[in-house]
Design a protein around this motif. Structure first.
Motif, PDB file in Angstrom:
ATOM      1  N   MET A   1       0.831  -0.828   0.509  1.00 34.88           N
ATOM      2  CA  MET A   1       0.080   0.512  -0.208  1.00 34.88           C
ATOM      3  C   MET A   1       0.979   1.491  -0.032  1.00 34.88           C
ATOM      4  O   MET A   1       1.937   1.128   0.236  1.00 34.88           O
ATOM      5  CB  MET A   1      -0.517  -0.190   1.281  1.00 34.88           C
ATOM      6  N   GLY A   2       0.752   2.413  -1.064  1.00 30.75           N
ATOM      7  CA  GLY A   2       0.960   3.544  -0.613  1.00 30.75           C
ATOM      8  C   GLY A   2       1.450   4.345   0.165  1.00 30.75           C
ATOM      9  O   GLY A   2       0.297   4.113   0.745  1.00 30.75           O
ATOM     10  N   LEU A   3       2.230   5.368   0.706  1.00 34.82           N
ATOM     11  CA  LEU A   3       1.687   6.277   1.739  1.00 34.82           C
ATOM     12  C   LEU A   3       0.403   7.067   1.264  1.00 34.82           C
ATOM     13  O   LEU A   3       0.094   7.049   2.256  1.00 34.82           O
ATOM     14  CB  LEU A   3       3.059   6.529   1.486  1.00 34.82           C
ATOM     15  N   LEU A   4       0.247   7.117   0.068  1.00 40.41           N
ATOM     16  CA  LEU A   4      -0.948   8.070  -0.081  1.00 40.41           C
ATOM     17  C   LEU A   4      -2.193   7.368  -0.070  1.00 40.41           C
ATOM     18  O   LEU A   4      -3.216   8.262   0.465  1.00 40.41           O
ATOM     19  CB  LEU A   4      -0.983   8.757  -1.455  1.00 40.41           C
ATOM     20  N   ASP A   5      -2.245   6.383  -0.326  1.00 42.71           N
ATOM     21  CA  ASP A   5      -3.584   5.313  -0.072  1.00 42.71           C
ATOM     22  C   ASP A   5      -3.345   4.869   1.338  1.00 42.71           C
ATOM     23  O   ASP A   5      -4.655   5.032   2.267  1.00 42.71           O
ATOM     24  CB  ASP A   5      -3.536   3.806  -0.760  1.00 42.71           C
ATOM     25  N   ARG A   8      -4.812   8.189   2.637  1.00 47.87           N
ATOM     26  CA  ARG A   8      -6.142   8.603   1.988  1.00 47.87           C
ATOM     27  C   ARG A   8      -7.783   7.788   2.771  1.00 47.87           C
ATOM     28  O   ARG A   8      -8.904   7.979   3.241  1.00 47.87           O
ATOM     29  CB  ARG A   8      -6.348   8.260   0.405  1.00 47.87           C
ATOM     30  N   GLY A  16     -11.021  -3.285   3.041  1.00 45.83           N
ATOM     31  CA  GLY A  16     -11.486  -2.055   2.390  1.00 45.83           C
ATOM     32  C   GLY A  16     -12.927  -1.973   2.840  1.00 45.83           C
ATOM     33  O   GLY A  16     -13.596  -2.840   3.517  1.00 45.83           O
ATOM     34  N   SER A  17     -13.901  -1.777   2.149  1.00 40.99           N
ATOM     35  CA  SER A  17     -15.088  -1.708   1.560  1.00 40.99           C
ATOM     36  C   SER A  17     -15.384  -2.500   0.634  1.00 40.99           C
ATOM     37  O   SER A  17     -16.731  -2.903   0.865  1.00 40.99           O
ATOM     38  CB  SER A  17     -15.380  -0.048   0.529  1.00 40.99           C
ATOM     39  N   ALA A  18     -14.402  -3.418   0.247  1.00 41.15           N
ATOM     40  CA  ALA A  18     -15.010  -4.779  -0.799  1.00 41.15           C
ATOM     41  C   ALA A  18     -15.255  -5.875   0.318  1.00 41.15           C
ATOM     42  O   ALA A  18     -16.380  -6.425   0.106  1.00 41.15           O
ATOM     43  CB  ALA A  18     -13.803  -5.325  -1.778  1.00 41.15           C
ATOM     44  N   SER A  19     -15.399  -5.862   1.373  1.00 40.11           N
ATOM     45  CA  SER A  19     -15.643  -6.687   1.674  1.00 40.11           C
ATOM     46  C   SER A  19     -17.549  -6.605   3.037  1.00 40.11           C
ATOM     47  O   SER A  19     -17.760  -7.293   2.589  1.00 40.11           O
ATOM     48  CB  SER A  19     -15.051  -7.320   3.922  1.00 40.11           C
ATOM     49  N   ALA A  21     -19.404  -4.402   0.888  1.00 38.84           N
ATOM     50  CA  ALA A  21     -20.205  -4.551  -0.817  1.00 38.84           C
ATOM     51  C   ALA A  21     -20.409  -6.315  -0.346  1.00 38.84           C
ATOM     52  O   ALA A  21     -21.144  -6.692  -1.069  1.00 38.84           O
ATOM     53  CB  ALA A  21     -19.055  -4.216  -1.701  1.00 38.84           C
ATOM     54  N   LYS A  22     -19.378  -7.310  -0.366  1.00 34.68           N
ATOM     55  CA  LYS A  22     -19.750  -7.832  -0.609  1.00 34.68           C
ATOM     56  C   LYS A  22     -20.606  -9.297   0.744  1.00 34.68           C
ATOM     57  O   LYS A  22     -21.779  -9.769   0.204  1.00 34.68           O
ATOM     58  CB  LYS A  22     -18.559  -9.240  -0.470  1.00 34.68           C
ATOM     59  N   ARG A  24     -23.006  -7.074   2.218  1.00 32.20           N
ATOM     60  CA  ARG A  24     -24.320  -6.762   1.609  1.00 32.20           C
ATOM     61  C   ARG A  24     -25.301  -7.690   0.735  1.00 32.20           C
ATOM     62  O   ARG A  24     -26.427  -7.796   0.427  1.00 32.20           O
ATOM     63  CB  ARG A  24     -24.385  -5.766   1.019  1.00 32.20           C
ATOM     64  N   LEU A  25     -24.436  -7.644  -0.236  1.00 34.70           N
ATOM     65  CA  LEU A  25     -24.597  -8.283  -1.404  1.00 34.70           C
ATOM     66  C   LEU A  25     -25.092  -9.575  -1.326  1.00 34.70           C
ATOM     67  O   LEU A  25     -26.590  -9.902  -2.334  1.00 34.70           O
ATOM     68  CB  LEU A  25     -23.253  -8.541  -2.683  1.00 34.70           C
ATOM     69  N   GLN A  26     -24.672 -10.370  -0.412  1.00 38.72           N
ATOM     70  CA  GLN A  26     -25.657 -11.883  -0.031  1.00 38.72           C
ATOM     71  C   GLN A  26     -26.983 -12.128   0.297  1.00 38.72           C
ATOM     72  O   GLN A  26     -27.700 -12.468   0.085  1.00 38.72           O
ATOM     73  CB  GLN A  26     -23.550 -12.397   0.536  1.00 38.72           C
TER      74      GLN A  26
ATOM     75  N   VAL B 146     -21.871  -3.433  -6.869  1.00 37.38           N
ATOM     76  CA  VAL B 146     -23.035  -3.698  -6.007  1.00 37.38           C
ATOM     77  C   VAL B 146     -24.075  -3.561  -6.834  1.00 37.38           C
ATOM     78  O   VAL B 146     -25.079  -4.595  -6.857  1.00 37.38           O
ATOM     79  CB  VAL B 146     -23.099  -2.812  -4.262  1.00 37.38           C
ATOM     80  N   GLY B 190      -8.428  -4.183  -1.256  1.00 39.81           N
ATOM     81  CA  GLY B 190      -9.769  -4.491  -0.708  1.00 39.81           C
ATOM     82  C   GLY B 190     -10.860  -3.170  -1.035  1.00 39.81           C
ATOM     83  O   GLY B 190     -11.650  -3.512  -0.718  1.00 39.81           O
ATOM     84  N   LEU B 193     -14.236  -5.555  -5.390  1.00 39.99           N
ATOM     85  CA  LEU B 193     -15.353  -7.051  -5.335  1.00 39.99           C
ATOM     86  C   LEU B 193     -14.060  -7.320  -6.289  1.00 39.99           C
ATOM     87  O   LEU B 193     -14.188  -6.802  -7.333  1.00 39.99           O
ATOM     88  CB  LEU B 193     -16.412  -7.068  -5.654  1.00 39.99           C
ATOM     89  N   ARG B 268       0.081   6.961  -7.105  1.00 38.78           N
ATOM     90  CA  ARG B 268      -0.962   6.720  -8.214  1.00 38.78           C
ATOM     91  C   ARG B 268      -1.942   7.433  -7.926  1.00 38.78           C
ATOM     92  O   ARG B 268      -2.462   7.813  -6.556  1.00 38.78           O
ATOM     93  CB  ARG B 268      -0.844   5.314  -7.130  1.00 38.78           C
TER      94      ARG B 268
END
Lengths: 90, 269
Positions: A1-5, A8, A16-19, A21-22, A24-26, B146, B190, B193, B268
């Protein structure tokens, strides 16, 4: 992971927010699928059963619940009617 | 007998037309006689993506209404002799596509073509239903996001209940997942999806993963299906899609983030 990330992302590093999302979708997709296979007469059935019960007993609007499940070779229609407790009826 | 493939999604803007153009061009380049049909009445765009917008004389609705015959309306691709395009009508209302009319056009195409690719409009209204109704195979184009995943699932429900194959109790439509606008970097962080996540939810046969790519806009700007850009990541991922669709086994590409130098890593965006 970059410093800016790192700077941020809310709350620094971590999931992250992906989990989210998953998850909620399930839930959503399972709910959508259950509704999809249900016969379209269910809501009316529920209303009419409620009306019949109300002829005899005072019950709430949500006292009747209808569950429909489909398995490989059979369908299950489950009715659950919650009657008020006897004290309040008296 | 031709095989009819619908490119569908429910949600708009996920890459259906880009995919339809790539699928049709890819099949044709492999020697399969292919016709690609735009079902998006009133919002015709496939002709633009294919770069033949100035050669449109008659359209799909003209053929259905008997105002032109199929050969007058079909546009022969100049890059590949096996490929023809049937453009959508820009003026008529959506009801121009009757089920009977669509069926007749597909039957007639089936006499001379091996594959018929149907580019579906967004949504689940008449045009989208007509595009999927006669399908043998469906490519469900999905973004790792989503609302797109949910709409794809909805579309799977429609394929399984309202298609010809479903209504006639025929063998069900073969359904494939195509994941587009994929960003391996964001998945690694992360923020997006991943392939496995989407597959776990939709449980479909994965055809390919198309990375988010500059090449797609470049291709549509020029009117060249991106699959013709052999150097590009998206072009190669689409070539994989066609190969896998035809039964070839290929390892998945573009799933890992590109290794970057210190400079780009820091800035980035």
């Amino acid at each position: 992971m970059g410093l800016l990330d790192y700077l941020r992302s809310p709350g620094g590093a971590g999931k992250g927010s992906a989990s989210v999302a998953k998850e909620r979708l399930q839930i959503l997709v399972a709910h959508d699928r259950a509704a999809r296979d249900r016969p379209s007469y269910l809501p009316r059935l529920q209303q009419e059963i409620l009306a019949v019960i109300r002829k005899y007993v005072e019950v709430d609007n949500d006292a009747v619940s209808v569950h429909y499940e489909q398995e490989d070779r059979h369908e299950i229609l489950e009715l659950n009617i919650v009657l008020p407790d006897p004290e309040s009826r008296a | 007998m031709a095989r009819t493939i619908v490119i569908t999604s429910g949600k708009g803007g996920v890459g259906k037309t880009t995919t339809a153009a790539a699928m049709a061009m890819g099949l044709a380049q492999r020697g399969q006689r292919t016709a690609v049909i735009d079902f998006d009445v009133g919002l015709r765009n496939l002709d633009l993506i294919m770069g033949c917008e100035r050669r449109v004389v008659y359209d799909f609705a003209n053929v259905i209404n008997g105002e032109a015959n199929l050969n007058q309306a079909l546009i022969r691709d100049k890059r590949c002799e096996h490929l023809s395009i049937l453009p959508a009508s820009q003026t008529r209302d959506k009801e121009a596509l009757t089920q009977e009319g669509v069926g007749q056009v597909l039957d007639e195409l089936g006499k001379t073509y091996d594959y018929i690719v149907c580019d579906s409009p967004a949504g689940i209204e008449h045009g989208a239903v007509m595009a999927m109704f006669f399908a043998d195979d469906a490519v469900v184009v999905t973004n790792p996001e989503v609302s797109s995943v949910r709409d794809s699932d909805r579309m799977l429900g429609i394929l399984a209940s309202k298609s010809r194959r479903a209504l006639e109790n025929d063998e069900p439509i073969r359904e494939f997942l195509l994941l587009t606008r994929y960003s391996p970097e964001r998945v690694a962080r992360g923020e997006m999806l991943g392939v496995e996540d989407v597959q776990e939810i939709l449980s479909l046969n994965l055809l390919s993963v198309i990375p988010e790519s500059m090449a797609v806009l470049n291709a549509s700007n020029a009117g060249n299906p991106v699959i013709l850009d052999h150097e590009s990541d998206a072009g190669q991922a689409y070539a994989d899609m066609v190969a896998r669709y035809l039964g070839e086994e290929r390892p998945m590409h573009f799933l890992e983030p590109e290794r970057k130098g210190l400079f780009s890593r820091f800035f980035r965006g």
